[in-house]
Design an enzyme around this catalytic site. Sequence first.
Site, PDB file in Angstrom:
ATOM      1  N   HIS A 200       0.840  -1.205   0.000  1.00 10.16           N
ATOM      2  CA  HIS A 200       0.000   0.000   0.000  1.00 10.16           C
ATOM      3  C   HIS A 200       0.875   1.254   0.000  1.00 10.16           C
ATOM      4  CE1 HIS A 200      -2.824   2.882   2.274  1.00 10.16           C
ATOM      5  NE2 HIS A 200      -3.331   2.731   1.076  1.00 10.16           N
TER       6      HIS A 200
ATOM      7  N   CYS B 130      -9.877  20.807  23.219  1.00 11.13           N
ATOM      8  CA  CYS B 130     -10.722  20.577  24.389  1.00 11.13           C
ATOM      9  C   CYS B 130      -9.859  20.711  25.639  1.00 11.13           C
ATOM     10  CB  CYS B 130     -11.335  19.185  24.314  1.00 11.13           C
ATOM     11  SG  CYS B 130     -12.338  18.791  25.756  1.00 11.13           S
TER      12      CYS B 130
ATOM     13  N   HIS C  74      -8.041   7.429  -3.962  1.00 14.23           N
ATOM     14  CA  HIS C  74      -8.393   6.033  -4.183  1.00 14.23           C
ATOM     15  C   HIS C  74      -9.464   5.839  -5.252  1.00 14.23           C
ATOM     16  CE1 HIS C  74      -6.522   5.918  -0.167  1.00 14.23           C
ATOM     17  NE2 HIS C  74      -6.146   4.707  -0.506  1.00 14.23           N
TER      18      HIS C  74
ATOM     19  N   ARG D 261     -16.803  17.283  20.049  1.00 12.07           N
ATOM     20  CA  ARG D 261     -17.035  17.414  21.476  1.00 12.07           C
ATOM     21  C   ARG D 261     -18.413  18.070  21.634  1.00 12.07           C
ATOM     22  NH1 ARG D 261     -18.622  16.991  25.931  1.00 12.07           N
ATOM     23  NH2 ARG D 261     -17.439  17.376  27.846  1.00 12.07           N
TER      24      ARG D 261
ATOM     25  N   TYR E 257     -14.757  23.384  33.581  1.00  6.04           N
ATOM     26  CA  TYR E 257     -13.708  24.053  32.811  1.00  6.04           C
ATOM     27  C   TYR E 257     -12.947  25.091  33.633  1.00  6.04           C
ATOM     28  CZ  TYR E 257     -15.834  21.687  28.848  1.00  6.04           C
ATOM     29  OH  TYR E 257     -16.322  20.734  27.998  1.00  6.04           O
TER      30      TYR E 257
END
Lengths: 508, 508
Positions: free
Chosen positions: A73, A221, A97, A170, A358
């Site tokens: 490949h 995140c 491809h 997220r 957070y």
Amino acid sequence: MPGALLTRFDQTFIDTDPTRQKVAQAESKEDVPSYSLPQYTREDVKKHKNPSDRIWVTYAGEVFDITDFVDLHPGGNRILLAAGGALEPFWALYGVHKSEHVMEILQEYKVGVLSPEDKEEPCDVSDPYSGDPSRHPILKVNSQKPFNAEPPPELLTDSFITPNELFFKRNHLPVPNINPDKFQLVVDRPPGAKQGKPLKLSLKDLKAKFAQHEVTATLQCAGNRRSEMNAIKQVKGLDWGTAAISTARWAGVRLRDVLLDAGYTEDTPNLLHVQFEGLDQDITGTKYGASISFKRAMSKDHEVLLAYEMNGEELPKDHGFPLRVIVPGVVGARNVKWLGRIIVSAEESPSHWQQNDYKGFNPNVDWDTVDFSSSPAIQDLPVQSAITEPRPGEKITPNHDGNVTIKGYAWSGGGKEIVRVDVSLDGGKTWKVAELTGEEKEGLAWAWKIWRLEAAIPVECNEMTIICKAVDNNYNVQPDSVAPIWNLRGVLNNAWHRISVTVDQDEH
Amino acid sequence: MPGALLTRFDQTFIDTDPTRQKVAQAESKEDVPSYSLPQYTREDVKKHKNPSDRIWVTYAGEVFDITDFVDLHPGGNRILLAAGGALEPFWALYGVHKSEHVMEILQEYKVGVLSPEDKEEPCDVSDPYSGDPSRHPILKVNSQKPFNAEPPPELLTDSFITPNELFFKRNHLPVPNINPDKFQLVVDRPPGAKQGKPLKLSLKDLKAKFAQHEVTATLQCAGNRRSEMNAIKQVKGLDWGTAAISTARWAGVRLRDVLLDAGYTEDTPNLLHVQFEGLDQDITGTKYGASISFKRAMSKDHEVLLAYEMNGEELPKDHGFPLRVIVPGVVGARNVKWLGRIIVSAEESPSHWQQNDYKGFNPNVDWDTVDFSSSPAIQDLPVQSAITEPRPGEKITPNHDGNVTIKGYAWSGGGKEIVRVDVSLDGGKTWKVAELTGEEKEGLAWAWKIWRLEAAIPVECNEMTIICKAVDNNYNVQPDSVAPIWNLRGVLNNAWHRISVTVDQDEH
């Protein structure tokens, strides 16, 4: 070469039905009629993920054993990402491809067809998540509902821009289903404004009234690399690896221009925060929300966007279709998706995610003692870097010069540019400087750098600890270890990234 | 109490001359005639710095043995800072001493007079440093010519504002002697400006034309804590301890206002840097110089000042009299003193100090491989903190509750506010949060926080490693150790600060 491969394939494919073997041998490989091949379910295919079980993939309803093609490949063992599943999502990503030549090669490896009844199950309409879009199967899913997933880290550094399908997802709530023709962004007016009613802007209004602006920005995140904190002591949160970070080119209008249009000026008194309300909500009607400072929102330099495009495409459903906020340099959580309303205020967003999530804490603060009001809401993120190749535990083979290639990403929040990445192949005793590639840009830096180091393996080394650490243009550095920055929510892990690999010295 | 002290003094003061003893006993202590006391030189006094040699100080030409007063001093053992020398510089700092009551106490301890010939030596006028001002003897001198010195760290955290005399001094060249009445600041005009000649501003012009602005800002030398890098491997540079950092209230005019007056606007094209030229020069006429970005210079938020006052006083000679630049949040080296000229340009300052110094490198870069053009000039400094009390190696005595008090400072460059300082008394296993004191201020934070922790000593602990680490409001943290950030110039040491102390458990 296809002929040689076919031979190898024929020799190794285990099929005990003599009739079918005969048919296969009599006809040319391209002409093997589907009815003469065995049928497999997707579950059957899933069992063939490793060379020891043979590696199978599906495409257009057919099943292929590509075990012997892996070494041939051109894209290397990336092909294994599709092992046991469908090729379509990968070929959608890697368009090269879709050629007759590739189809011809693939046909050489056909071993069966998918059973006709093996179709996607219909979605459950009573499920609040039933409207969620389909996602790329390559993603490592940390939570299905809400959907949270990250790509294999090694794909992140294949290209500077992360393809939309691979960009980490997220979500805090179900993806809302928004009719773009009926969509209206609501912007509250300043107190005492002559125009009493809020400003309402359709997508068409936004595009017609305001200049388009583009910015390449990395989003991360706050929980990226949380799994390394979990390894020390359990935290609350999704078990993110190193790939809750991605980079895209965003297009939209400047938040500043919209706020000016609504009647705000840089000197509007007592207005310190801009709150964003999402259209995503839980079953009680509570919407996602977050805020940033008014100063940042109004700053030309900070380029805060209301974005409707991601990498030249309409914003995907998972990324906030039809409109989201992009706050370059700032933690993902403030980049509110499915934006519905903007409120300018003296206070930060009252939402759970701004007030009681957070935020960072001392490592000895636990859930009994935590006081969320004592820490500031995360905005700009600290300097970060991680190794994406090789993978932890991998057996690596040096090249002819005895060298190995190490790759990774590095980024810093707040517009700070990465100026150096140090990489150690001896557990931190010595450090080499990696090559950086990134975007040339004036002003603040919002996008990561991809880094790469080709270096000699220490002599007689069978096991190796590889470490990376980055430096930004304010000379911020990463801390050495995770434990001293551990916190109960598992956020802000920007310690040096360390991985252990074994070295295949025989092939050296 | 003075009587009791006098008794102790009389018993311990060794004077073998019976005549003089008689005189002293016959007359009241205040009336001891100077001619009846022995004469000492300053060199003699210098030998009395420790209790074992007795502790002597001088004041107004008289010599005092204060050994027995030390424990009674309301300011604790701070009094020892003057041991073996003159009290005047300390009393100038701590004005509370200038009272009749204090003079009375002092007289109790008189043991002699200074010999009349012991005066300051006249300065050498052929020495380029002969015009340098006199400095406070408490400073630890790292280099006499040019003068570089830092205060004892424990004094830094006595007050939020550092007294001018104690403020660390970092000179690159001799202090220039500038006549303030003839002083003119030269500001080059933008290319193609109508007014061809540079703008020239006297001190009077500056004060009359522009609004005064004040800012409390911490300055830190890039080499602060270099001695800890030297302890790992020798670097080039002055061996600074932890006190090449200080905080003052600066008054002056905004650089932005002066640049606007000279004809610059925020959008003046191709002007990216503002160069500052000092009036201090070496024997070849090379002047000190440095630059900052034009964007920072023009930003209201960044409050860059041309300062003529420091803590309410005229700028001291060592700090740039009559005019200096204050660039809040930025490494000391860009805060050019004795400012003579301002040039706005497409390029950074060509000076040695901008181009080939004050930059960071990978720890494996040495003087043979270093390429100064590969690293950015240091501007905003990373997050920093250090312990100022107790001192390394000190024997500490827990209080009645078994607690000890730890003090220190914490600061971050770029306007980032310190939000937390973690302190460990067990070498980093557990961390407590210190109390912070600082200035309430809107917008960017330019001044340090003084921190304090009263905490229990770990049980059965005779030796203790105390560590501090700070977090700023961008959640930048300090790296754990010095070696991985070591660099050949020994700059940017912001690793956790660690000290070892012994614990006096007997008195506990």
